[in-house]
Design an enzyme around this catalytic site. Structure first.
Site, mmCIF file in Angstrom:
data_model
loop_
_atom_site.group_PDB
_atom_site.id
_atom_site.type_symbol
_atom_site.label_atom_id
_atom_site.label_comp_id
_atom_site.label_asym_id
_atom_site.label_seq_id
_atom_site.Cartn_x
_atom_site.Cartn_y
_atom_site.Cartn_z
ATOM 1 N N CYS A 152 24.094 8.086 48.512
ATOM 2 C CA CYS A 152 24.319 6.857 47.746
ATOM 3 C C CYS A 152 25.365 7.018 46.641
ATOM 4 O O CYS A 152 25.693 6.033 45.965
ATOM 5 C CB CYS A 152 23.012 6.374 47.145
ATOM 6 S SG CYS A 152 21.706 6.182 48.370
ATOM 7 N N THR A 251 14.668 13.887 47.184
ATOM 8 C CA THR A 251 14.657 12.419 47.200
ATOM 9 C C THR A 251 14.341 11.803 45.844
ATOM 10 O O THR A 251 14.550 10.599 45.669
ATOM 11 C CB THR A 251 13.637 11.886 48.229
ATOM 12 O OG1 THR A 251 12.336 12.386 47.901
ATOM 13 C CG2 THR A 251 14.012 12.323 49.633
ATOM 14 N N HIS A 284 22.794 2.107 38.325
ATOM 15 C CA HIS A 284 22.447 2.418 39.713
ATOM 16 C C HIS A 284 21.342 1.457 40.139
ATOM 17 O O HIS A 284 21.405 0.883 41.225
ATOM 18 C CB HIS A 284 22.008 3.872 39.826
ATOM 19 C CG HIS A 284 21.708 4.305 41.215
ATOM 20 N ND1 HIS A 284 22.585 4.140 42.262
ATOM 21 C CD2 HIS A 284 20.602 4.887 41.761
ATOM 22 C CE1 HIS A 284 22.060 4.613 43.372
ATOM 23 N NE2 HIS A 284 20.842 5.058 43.100
ATOM 24 N N PRO A 289 10.437 2.720 41.443
ATOM 25 C CA PRO A 289 9.839 3.094 40.158
ATOM 26 C C PRO A 289 10.492 4.323 39.526
ATOM 27 O O PRO A 289 10.730 4.345 38.314
ATOM 28 C CB PRO A 289 8.376 3.369 40.516
ATOM 29 C CG PRO A 289 8.130 2.580 41.755
ATOM 30 C CD PRO A 289 9.431 2.594 42.510
ATOM 31 N N ALA A 290 10.798 5.340 40.342
ATOM 32 C CA ALA A 290 11.366 6.569 39.783
ATOM 33 C C ALA A 290 12.752 6.331 39.202
ATOM 34 O O ALA A 290 13.049 6.729 38.071
ATOM 35 C CB ALA A 290 11.421 7.658 40.856
ATOM 36 N N GLU A 295 16.749 6.371 34.911
ATOM 37 C CA GLU A 295 18.098 5.995 34.472
ATOM 38 C C GLU A 295 18.131 5.571 33.001
ATOM 39 O O GLU A 295 19.026 6.004 32.262
ATOM 40 C CB GLU A 295 18.681 4.915 35.374
ATOM 41 C CG GLU A 295 20.169 4.670 35.114
ATOM 42 C CD GLU A 295 20.832 3.783 36.148
ATOM 43 O OE1 GLU A 295 22.073 3.651 36.101
ATOM 44 O OE2 GLU A 295 20.124 3.218 37.007
ATOM 45 N N LYS A 315 22.646 -4.644 42.329
ATOM 46 C CA LYS A 315 21.852 -4.484 43.552
ATOM 47 C C LYS A 315 20.761 -5.543 43.643
ATOM 48 O O LYS A 315 20.214 -5.776 44.719
ATOM 49 C CB LYS A 315 21.220 -3.092 43.602
ATOM 50 C CG LYS A 315 22.194 -1.943 43.842
ATOM 51 C CD LYS A 315 21.455 -0.619 43.987
ATOM 52 C CE LYS A 315 22.409 0.539 44.272
ATOM 53 N NZ LYS A 315 23.182 0.955 43.097
ATOM 54 N N HIS A 320 20.777 -2.481 48.195
ATOM 55 C CA HIS A 320 21.341 -1.130 48.023
ATOM 56 C C HIS A 320 22.196 -0.809 49.238
ATOM 57 O O HIS A 320 21.687 -0.596 50.338
ATOM 58 C CB HIS A 320 20.214 -0.122 47.874
ATOM 59 C CG HIS A 320 20.669 1.237 47.457
ATOM 60 N ND1 HIS A 320 21.995 1.632 47.458
ATOM 61 C CD2 HIS A 320 19.973 2.331 47.027
ATOM 62 C CE1 HIS A 320 22.087 2.875 47.050
ATOM 63 N NE2 HIS A 320 20.867 3.324 46.777
ATOM 64 N N PHE A 379 20.194 10.888 47.024
ATOM 65 C CA PHE A 379 19.397 11.960 47.614
ATOM 66 C C PHE A 379 20.130 13.285 47.398
ATOM 67 O O PHE A 379 21.363 13.336 47.353
ATOM 68 C CB PHE A 379 19.247 11.731 49.122
ATOM 69 C CG PHE A 379 18.109 10.819 49.503
ATOM 70 C CD1 PHE A 379 17.449 10.043 48.577
ATOM 71 C CD2 PHE A 379 17.699 10.734 50.835
ATOM 72 C CE1 PHE A 379 16.408 9.197 48.940
ATOM 73 C CE2 PHE A 379 16.666 9.898 51.218
ATOM 74 C CZ PHE A 379 16.014 9.134 50.269
#
Length: 636
Positions: A152, A251, A284, A289-290, A295, A315, A320, A379
């Site tokens: 990405c 990931t 981004h 959630p992560a 960020e 996004k 995405h 990733f």
């Protein structure tokens, strides 16, 4: 700055429209392009929603190539760039993509498994590097041709490589951007990870998952003095870029945000700017959630106690777009500078952002913008940041120069069943072939230099190996041999070390294994342990985690020229002071399906039983070359 880079043309095709102007109007109006996916069956997926491009594309070519062609043609027309044969060698092409022509590969693979017919020519023309080949062939471009594939972050890293080509004077123009189509592989992959939002995504608000999208964004980059000389309109300037490795998880992002913050800080250092100069951040902002928790942490690390400017996620309306996201969002940042407008984060579901950031909820806002930062995280723990400034903004900025001498301070190789550099050298000196005949499914015999993966894996941490594909094992084994030969870096040296990973054909085993599971068993065959290794930069992520590498990163997939471009990029970055040392690692593996394809192509050894054809022999191999600034090498 004596050598600023100008953006003189843009082209955009997304879920919100088929041109840059159409997309921008819809984004600023708060219109969502996320709609029900009609490209393939979504019955078994977590969601039917996707950022699907509604405008018709050329049905005669792979959707990846069609989307890229649409955006490139608009970018070249808006720039007034007319490539003639006399100047074609001075026009470079850098494309960021995670999937490339995956729709074609998926179809070829399905027919091969279900009907037994393998269309070798079609498979060969759909390899990842072929997106650049297709564009260059249709546009008559004869300059450097590069594909970046850091998942990405690929589109953003493509912008960085384009800048390196222009700063060094390799070319006069670069057609630069990113593209990825919607595919069943990515849709099933993110479903098996549980990462998709059942409804259209809500980044930085509900944060209940991402929505996949597709699209392409391309720019024309050139030196500002060149743009002025030909009377081109400068839309914005590239101020700098930065990249970094998390070295945390394949990931999930580093929960502390240090890697992402380091990427932003590197872009600011290159630009000669401070965080206080930033007027807007294009996040981004995936909606997971992560990501939506980490960020904002990274941004706060960068800004400290200082006020943070507005920061939104485009996004939220586009989905995405994976490898295209960094390029698409760079173009959105250019448009924000042109129109002095903050694009909104839509679909907040009436919720305030838990981050406390001003995410420009639901509606665009006018703003005075001079400097814009855009983030892309991926990733493998790869982070990339692009920094832009308005055409009228004139900061005091040191010119990019290549004054630092670059030296090679380590090298290692494994090839076929030669498991160490010493064994490779011994085989070369003895002139002993290390390939053996292999009987394929059709009964033909083809010589292959097959790596002894079990022997290589025994030298690595078993807990780490269990999560690797063959590319990861090859890359990890050759770096381990490099450390045996030349010494392991200290922790501080490792954290300052970058990785440029390169491959001709990518993680073929992981992609074909994951796709076969989908073809045979649907979502029940989608293996969540295999999917993270389907991205081309997965091996670099494994290396970063094992060795604590935290520095500059990029992954290239340029076919047979991958090694040369990787060495060039690493050397340029070190020479301009962008890194102390970068480890260039190159690897390729060839499972049976790859051998079957190549054995049917001209130039490769193969043929039907009883009719053997002379040609090249495929061999699995990996190489590691450590490049270092001479002053750094001297201190060590």
């Amino acid at each position: 700055m004596s050598n600023p880079i100008a953006v003189t043309g843009i082209g955009l095709v997304t879920a919100n429209g088929g041109t840059a102007a159409e997309c921008w109007r819809a984004i600023c109006a708060g219109t969502s392009g996320i709609r029900r996916n009609t490209l393939f069956d979504t019955t078994e997926l977590l969601t039917e929603w996707a950022g699907m491009v509604p405008t018709a594309q050329d049905p005669g070519v792979d959707r990846c190539y069609a989307l890229a062609g649409t955006a490139v043609r608009e970018a070249m027309a808006s720039s007034g760039l007319d490539v003639d044969p006399a100047s074609a060698e001075r026009v470079g092409l850098v494309v960021g993509s995670s999937l490339g022509a995956m729709p074609t590969l998926e179809l070829v693979h399905r027919v091969a498994l279900e009907d037994g017919y393998l269309d070798a020519d079609r498979a060969a023309a759909a390899q990842l590097h072929c997106v650049a080949d297709h564009l260059a062939g249709h546009l008559g471009l004869q300059g450097p041709r590069i594909v970046t594939s850091n998942a990405c972050a690929a589109g953003a890293i493509a912008v960085g490589y384009a800048a390196e080509l222009l700063w060094h004077g390799d070319v006069d123009y670069v057609v630069c951007g990113g593209v990825d189509p919607l595919t069943t592989l990515s849709a099933n992959g993110f479903t098996c990870l549980g990462a998709l939002d059942p409804e259209p995504c809500s980044p930085m608000s509900a944060s209940t998952g991402l929505t996949l999208g597709e699209g392409a964004g391309f720019m024309i980059l050139e030196r500002a003095d060149n743009a002025r000389a030909r009377g081109a309109t400068v839309l914005a300037e590239l101020a700098g870029y930065g990249t970094s490795c998390d070295g945390y998880h394949q990931t999930a992002p580093d929960p502390g945000g240090e890697g992402a913050s380091g990427s932003m800080a590197a872009a600011l250092r290159m630009a000669g700017l401070a965080s206080s100069d930033i007027d807007y951040i294009n996040l981004h902002g995936t909606g997971t959630p992560a990501n939506d928790a980490v960020e904002p942490k990274a941004i706060r690390l960068l800004f400290g106690a200082a006020p943070i400017p507005p920061a939104s996620s485009t996004k939220s309306g586009l989905g995405h777009t994976l490898g295209a996201a960094g390029a698409i969002e760079t173009i959105c940042s250019v448009l924000a500078l042109i129109h002095q407008q903050l694009p909104p984060t839509i679909n907040t579901r009436g919720l305030a952002s838990p981050s406390g950031l001003d995410i420009v909820p639901e509606r665009s806002k006018p703003a005075e913008l001079n400097v814009v930062l855009t983030n892309s995280f991926a990733f493998g723990g790869n982070n990339a940041t692009v920094l832009l400034n308005s055409a009228g903004f004139k900061p005091e900025r040191a010119p990019v120069s290549y004054d630092t001498e670059v030296v090679i301070t380590g090298a290692a190789a494994i090839a076929a069943d030669a498991c160490t550099t010493a064994e490779v050298l011994a085989a070369l000196q003895a002139q002993q072939p290390r390939f053996m005949p292999e009987t394929l499914a059709d009964g033909s015999q083809v010589p292959v230099g097959r790596a002894d993966l079990k022997a290589l894996a025994r030298r690595l941490n078993p807990a780490k190996v269990r999560r690797m594909d063959p590319m990861g094992v090859l890359a990890s084994a050759v770096v381990a041999d490099l450390h045996t030969r030349h010494g392991k870096p200290t922790r501080q040296q490792a954290e300052e070390t970058g990785i440029v990973f390169a491959t001709g054909y990518g993680p073929v085993t992981a992609v074909s294994t994951f796709d076969e599971g989908i073809i045979r068993e649907g979502i029940h065959g989608a293996n969540a342990l295999v999917f993270p290794n389907t991205v081309v930069n997965a091996a670099a992520g494994h290396l970063a985690m094992q060795n604590r590498f935290r520095g500059y990163t990029a992954t290239l997939a340029c076919g047979g020229t991958s090694t040369i471009y990787a060495l060039q990029l690493a050397a340029r970055v070190i020479a301009r002071g962008g890194a102390e040392r970068i480890l260039v690692v190159v690897a390729d593996e060839f499972p049976e399906i790859a051998v079957r394809v190549c054995s049917r192509l001209p130039g490769f050894r193969g043929g039907t039983p009883g009719r053997r054809r002379r040609g090249a022999v495929l061999a699995e191999a990996a190489v590691a070359i450590l490049l270092e600034a001479r002053p750094s090498a001297g201190r060590r």
